[in-house]
Design a protein around this motif. Structure first.
Motif, PDB file in Angstrom:
ATOM      1  N   GLY A   1       0.820  -1.202   0.000  1.00  0.00           N
ATOM      2  CA  GLY A   1       0.000   0.000   0.000  1.00  0.00           C
ATOM      3  C   GLY A   1       0.853   1.250   0.000  1.00  0.00           C
ATOM      4  N   LEU A   2       0.221   2.363   0.262  1.00  0.00           N
ATOM      5  CA  LEU A   2       0.951   3.635   0.333  1.00  0.00           C
ATOM      6  C   LEU A   2       0.314   4.523   1.381  1.00  0.00           C
ATOM      7  CD1 LEU A   2      -0.851   6.061  -1.185  1.00  0.00           C
ATOM      8  CD2 LEU A   2      -0.091   4.873  -3.218  1.00  0.00           C
ATOM      9  N   VAL A   3       1.082   5.498   1.830  1.00  0.00           N
ATOM     10  CA  VAL A   3       0.584   6.502   2.762  1.00  0.00           C
ATOM     11  C   VAL A   3       1.104   7.867   2.329  1.00  0.00           C
ATOM     12  CG1 VAL A   3       2.524   6.122   4.360  1.00  0.00           C
ATOM     13  CG2 VAL A   3       0.440   7.214   5.194  1.00  0.00           C
ATOM     14  N   VAL A   4       0.241   8.861   2.393  1.00  0.00           N
ATOM     15  CA  VAL A   4       0.611  10.249   2.101  1.00  0.00           C
ATOM     16  C   VAL A   4       0.355  11.056   3.359  1.00  0.00           C
ATOM     17  CG1 VAL A   4       0.351  12.194   0.531  1.00  0.00           C
ATOM     18  CG2 VAL A   4      -0.168   9.876  -0.270  1.00  0.00           C
ATOM     19  N   MET A   5       1.362  11.797   3.786  1.00  0.00           N
ATOM     20  CA  MET A   5       1.268  12.477   5.078  1.00  0.00           C
ATOM     21  C   MET A   5       1.662  13.954   4.971  1.00  0.00           C
ATOM     22  SD  MET A   5       4.737  10.845   6.729  1.00  0.00           S
ATOM     23  CE  MET A   5       4.347   9.307   5.893  1.00  0.00           C
ATOM     24  N   PRO A   6       1.066  14.803   5.797  1.00  0.00           N
ATOM     25  CA  PRO A   6       1.469  16.206   5.835  1.00  0.00           C
ATOM     26  C   PRO A   6       2.795  16.359   6.572  1.00  0.00           C
ATOM     27  CG  PRO A   6      -0.154  15.785   7.533  1.00  0.00           C
ATOM     28  CD  PRO A   6      -0.022  14.503   6.757  1.00  0.00           C
ATOM     29  N   SER A   7       3.391  17.522   6.427  1.00  0.00           N
ATOM     30  CA  SER A   7       4.714  17.747   7.022  1.00  0.00           C
ATOM     31  C   SER A   7       4.687  17.673   8.542  1.00  0.00           C
ATOM     32  CB  SER A   7       5.267  19.098   6.577  1.00  0.00           C
ATOM     33  OG  SER A   7       4.431  20.169   6.999  1.00  0.00           O
ATOM     34  N   GLY A   8       3.539  17.966   9.156  1.00  0.00           N
ATOM     35  CA  GLY A   8       3.445  17.900  10.608  1.00  0.00           C
ATOM     36  C   GLY A   8       3.546  16.492  11.153  1.00  0.00           C
ATOM     37  N   LEU A   9       3.394  15.485  10.288  1.00  0.00           N
ATOM     38  CA  LEU A   9       3.602  14.092  10.662  1.00  0.00           C
ATOM     39  C   LEU A   9       4.906  13.572  10.083  1.00  0.00           C
ATOM     40  CD1 LEU A   9       0.001  12.656  10.160  1.00  0.00           C
ATOM     41  CD2 LEU A   9       1.057  13.532  12.259  1.00  0.00           C
ATOM     42  N   ALA A  10       5.706  14.507   9.563  1.00  0.00           N
ATOM     43  CA  ALA A  10       6.992  14.150   8.959  1.00  0.00           C
ATOM     44  C   ALA A  10       8.074  15.064   9.537  1.00  0.00           C
ATOM     45  CB  ALA A  10       6.894  14.243   7.441  1.00  0.00           C
ATOM     46  N   TYR A  11       8.754  15.823   8.692  1.00  0.00           N
ATOM     47  CA  TYR A  11       9.888  16.638   9.151  1.00  0.00           C
ATOM     48  C   TYR A  11       9.537  18.102   9.384  1.00  0.00           C
ATOM     49  CZ  TYR A  11      12.620  12.550   7.818  1.00  0.00           C
ATOM     50  OH  TYR A  11      13.122  11.277   7.719  1.00  0.00           O
ATOM     51  N   TYR A  12       8.351  18.517   9.064  1.00  0.00           N
ATOM     52  CA  TYR A  12       7.834  19.860   9.260  1.00  0.00           C
ATOM     53  C   TYR A  12       8.793  20.924   8.708  1.00  0.00           C
ATOM     54  CZ  TYR A  12       4.850  23.493  11.132  1.00  0.00           C
ATOM     55  OH  TYR A  12       4.012  24.578  11.245  1.00  0.00           O
TER      56      TYR A  12
END
Length: 320
Positions: A197-208
């Motif tokens: 599968g795949l996941v797409v996440m906003p920066s607040g759940l990544a490196y911001y």
């Protein structure tokens, strides 16, 4: 003549030194943007991407003989104008993020961040939790397709130590099973019923606002994932408590659950240990495992609460 040259050189050096600013040039510091501003901007960008792109769903439904079970994404345009968008198959999750979790000074609390995930192939096994050790293949990219990380062979990864959007996305994909492992000539393995599968996440759940290699500030990220296996009820610190149960407040962040934080501060420890990494969760000098086990070493469940105050002994420094 030599004296005159020396004096002139001395004057040049003196003037140069006097004009030199020891503190260097003034550099304007730009403070991080507010989560409440960036989150909706990222969400709009992600939704636009999902509505204008598709993946090779036809190959997953009726796999060609030589299909490698890789997710491939393209734009809905031209010959692909009739393709179904990612948006039509996507599912959504939400995580509340506070600024302190990202090391930011602004006192923002519980700003909702949506992440989007898609299951291309269900695995034959169960789903890992965000706290489990999981065998994965992955490929990370920006929404424009720029690659920044990946693994073409399976790697064990401790999910609590990765991006929150990543670990939550992985937890939505069911794994394969050990009876479907085959070994390749190069020593790597395949798992024929792995989850993909795949996941797409906003920066607040990544490196911001951090810049990581070719990942710019405030960038949404996309990960293609293959979940091979996982260790159910992973116990990161081997204290007898599954790591997922050490998320005491249930917010999906294991690092903000630290029962004996104050005693660690008082002891001036350089590193604080959240419960899932601490073999003595209440800091009373008796290990967590000993406080939840009988005389023969068998774990007692429900966990003992000697003074019946509603707090298990392993979290109660007044009981040891």
């Amino acid at each position: 003549m030599k004296y005159g040259v020396f004096v002139c050189l001395f004057c040049v050096v003196l003037l140069t030194s006097c004009n030199n600013d020891d503190n260097g040039p003034d550099i304007e510091s730009v403070p991080p943007r507010l989560l409440a501003e960036v989150a909706p901007e990222n969400d709009e960008e992600i939704q636009e991407f999902l509505k204008t792109h598709f993946y090779n769903y036809d190959e997953f439904r009726v796999p060609p003989v030589d299909f490698d079970f890789k997710i491939r994404i393209d734009t809905i345009a031209g010959d692909n104008a009739d393709k179904k968008s990612l948006w039509e198959d996507i599912e959504v999750g939400a995580i509340k993020v506070s600024s302190s979790e990202l090391g930011l000074e602004d006192e923002e609390e519980d700003i909702e961040h949506k992440y989007y995930y898609l299951i291309a192939r269900n695995g034959g096994g169960g789903n890992p939790t965000i706290a489990d050790s999981t065998l994965l293949k992955y490929e990370g990219s920006l929404l424009d397709g720029t690659l920044f990380d990946g693994s073409t062979s399976f790697l064990w990864q401790e999910l609590p130590f990765f991006l929150r959007g990543f670990s939550n996305g992985v937890s939505k994909i069911s794994s394969g099973t050990t009876d479907q492992i085959t070994q390749n000539a190069d020593g790597t393995i395949n798992i024929s019923n792995s989850g993909i599968g795949l996941v797409v996440m906003p920066s607040g759940l990544a490196y911001y606002n951090a810049i990581r290699g070719n990942i710019p500030q405030y960038a949404p990220l996309l990960f293609k994932l293959e979940v091979g296996l996982f260790i159910e009820d992973t116990d990161n610190d081997n204290d007898g408590i599954p790591s997922i149960l050490e998320d005491l407040d249930g917010d999906g962040n294991l690092f903000n659950d630290n029962t004996d934080l104050q005693s660690e501060i008082d002891a001036r420890l350089q590193t604080a240990f959240p419960n899932f990494r601490d073999a003595d969760d209440d800091g009373d000098g008796k290990s967590t495992r000993d406080e939840i086990s009988d005389s023969e070493g068998n774990i007692i469940f429900p966990y003992p609460d000697a003074n019946n105050d509603g707090t298990p002994d392993y979290l109660d420094p007044d009981v040891n």
